[in-house]
Write a protein that holds these residues in place. Structure first.
Motif, PDB file in Angstrom:
ATOM      1  N   ILE A   1       0.843  -1.195   0.000  1.00  0.00           N
ATOM      2  CA  ILE A   1       0.000   0.000   0.000  1.00  0.00           C
ATOM      3  C   ILE A   1       0.876   1.242   0.000  1.00  0.00           C
ATOM      4  N   VAL A   2       0.595   2.149  -0.939  1.00  0.00           N
ATOM      5  CA  VAL A   2       1.341   3.403  -1.025  1.00  0.00           C
ATOM      6  C   VAL A   2       0.492   4.617  -0.673  1.00  0.00           C
ATOM      7  N   LYS A   3      -0.833   4.464  -0.699  1.00  0.00           N
ATOM      8  CA  LYS A   3      -1.739   5.591  -0.440  1.00  0.00           C
ATOM      9  C   LYS A   3      -3.020   5.065   0.177  1.00  0.00           C
ATOM     10  N   ALA A   4      -3.525   5.761   1.196  1.00  0.00           N
ATOM     11  CA  ALA A   4      -4.794   5.404   1.830  1.00  0.00           C
ATOM     12  C   ALA A   4      -5.633   6.652   2.006  1.00  0.00           C
ATOM     13  N   SER A   5      -6.925   6.476   1.925  1.00  0.00           N
ATOM     14  CA  SER A   5      -7.888   7.544   2.205  1.00  0.00           C
ATOM     15  C   SER A   5      -8.844   7.030   3.263  1.00  0.00           C
ATOM     16  N   ILE A   6      -8.966   7.778   4.351  1.00  0.00           N
ATOM     17  CA  ILE A   6      -9.858   7.390   5.435  1.00  0.00           C
ATOM     18  C   ILE A   6     -10.970   8.427   5.541  1.00  0.00           C
ATOM     19  N   PHE A   7     -12.189   7.936   5.535  1.00  0.00           N
ATOM     20  CA  PHE A   7     -13.368   8.780   5.692  1.00  0.00           C
ATOM     21  C   PHE A   7     -14.042   8.360   6.990  1.00  0.00           C
ATOM     22  N   VAL A   8     -14.305   9.321   7.866  1.00  0.00           N
ATOM     23  CA  VAL A   8     -14.824   9.009   9.193  1.00  0.00           C
ATOM     24  C   VAL A   8     -15.969   9.956   9.540  1.00  0.00           C
ATOM     25  N   LYS A   9     -16.989   9.425  10.213  1.00  0.00           N
ATOM     26  CA  LYS A   9     -18.137  10.248  10.609  1.00  0.00           C
ATOM     27  C   LYS A   9     -17.824  11.177  11.765  1.00  0.00           C
ATOM     28  N   ASP A  10     -16.909  10.803  12.632  1.00  0.00           N
ATOM     29  CA  ASP A  10     -16.600  11.617  13.806  1.00  0.00           C
ATOM     30  C   ASP A  10     -15.091  11.661  13.993  1.00  0.00           C
ATOM     31  N   LEU A  11     -14.500  12.805  13.724  1.00  0.00           N
ATOM     32  CA  LEU A  11     -13.053  12.948  13.816  1.00  0.00           C
ATOM     33  C   LEU A  11     -12.543  12.811  15.244  1.00  0.00           C
ATOM     34  N   ASN A  12     -13.433  12.805  16.225  1.00  0.00           N
ATOM     35  CA  ASN A  12     -13.029  12.515  17.604  1.00  0.00           C
ATOM     36  C   ASN A  12     -12.517  11.083  17.738  1.00  0.00           C
ATOM     37  N   ASN A  13     -12.819  10.224  16.751  1.00  0.00           N
ATOM     38  CA  ASN A  13     -12.347   8.835  16.749  1.00  0.00           C
ATOM     39  C   ASN A  13     -10.976   8.679  16.092  1.00  0.00           C
ATOM     40  N   PHE A  14     -10.361   9.800  15.720  1.00  0.00           N
ATOM     41  CA  PHE A  14      -9.085   9.791  15.000  1.00  0.00           C
ATOM     42  C   PHE A  14      -8.028   8.934  15.705  1.00  0.00           C
ATOM     43  N   GLY A  15      -7.838   9.127  16.989  1.00  0.00           N
ATOM     44  CA  GLY A  15      -6.823   8.387  17.734  1.00  0.00           C
ATOM     45  C   GLY A  15      -7.082   6.894  17.767  1.00  0.00           C
ATOM     46  N   ALA A  16      -8.336   6.517  18.011  1.00  0.00           N
ATOM     47  CA  ALA A  16      -8.695   5.095  18.073  1.00  0.00           C
ATOM     48  C   ALA A  16      -8.520   4.428  16.709  1.00  0.00           C
TER      49      ALA A  16
ATOM     50  N   GLU B   1     -13.294  13.990   7.722  1.00  0.00           N
ATOM     51  CA  GLU B   1     -14.579  13.810   8.395  1.00  0.00           C
ATOM     52  C   GLU B   1     -15.686  14.095   7.384  1.00  0.00           C
ATOM     53  N   VAL B   2     -16.673  13.209   7.350  1.00  0.00           N
ATOM     54  CA  VAL B   2     -17.791  13.346   6.419  1.00  0.00           C
ATOM     55  C   VAL B   2     -19.111  13.280   7.177  1.00  0.00           C
ATOM     56  N   ALA B   3     -20.170  13.772   6.560  1.00  0.00           N
ATOM     57  CA  ALA B   3     -21.474  13.804   7.212  1.00  0.00           C
ATOM     58  C   ALA B   3     -22.106  12.417   7.323  1.00  0.00           C
ATOM     59  N   ARG B   4     -21.888  11.599   6.300  1.00  0.00           N
ATOM     60  CA  ARG B   4     -22.533  10.283   6.301  1.00  0.00           C
ATOM     61  C   ARG B   4     -21.762   9.343   5.381  1.00  0.00           C
TER      62      ARG B   4
END
Length: 127
Positions: free
Chosen positions: A68-83, A108-111
């Motif tokens: 893997i050379v590149k990843a994209s992470i989409f998350v509903k709540d950026l407060n979960n960033f550390g976990a 961070e995304v809405a849905r």
């Protein structure tokens, strides 16, 4: 030449797309989610399942996490960033024990589809 990659060890696409496409030594893995785990509310379990799904697709293409050379992470709540980072990072350790983290962005995304909490897509390359 373009090759469609599919494994029954990861969720089947829920729309008109492929789990992954391999072309010219690159593997483009579609966003993976953890539908069954999302309802539990455990972001680490959900992230782990997403990464396991990605691993199954990589394996079907003859690759692994080190490709893997590149990843994209989409998350509903950026407060979960550390976990999320804690689990995500555990999948990128070389045989020597040194980390080999790919380039990445986290947004961070809405849905997200199926109301999951995290979705991850990756690009891998055969080296």
């Amino acid at each position: 030449m373009k090759e469609v990659i599919y494994t029954d060890q990861a969720p089947a696409p829920i729309g008109p797309y492929s789990q992954a496409i391999k072309v010219n030594g690159f593997l483009f893995v579609s966003g993976q989610v953890a539908i069954d785990v999302a309802a539990s509310g455990d972001i680490q379990a959900e992230t782990r399942k997403v990464m396991e799904n990605i691993g199954a697709i990589l394996q079907a293409a003859g690759l692994d996490y080190s490709n893997i050379v590149k990843a994209s992470i989409f998350v509903k709540d950026l407060n979960n960033f550390g976990a999320i980072n804690e689990v995500y990072g555990s999948f990128f350790t070389s045989e020597s024990g040194a980390p080999h983290h790919p380039a990445r962005e986290t947004v961070e995304v809405a849905r997200l589809p199926r109301d999951v909490n995290v979705e991850i897509s990756v690009i891998a390359v055969a080296v």
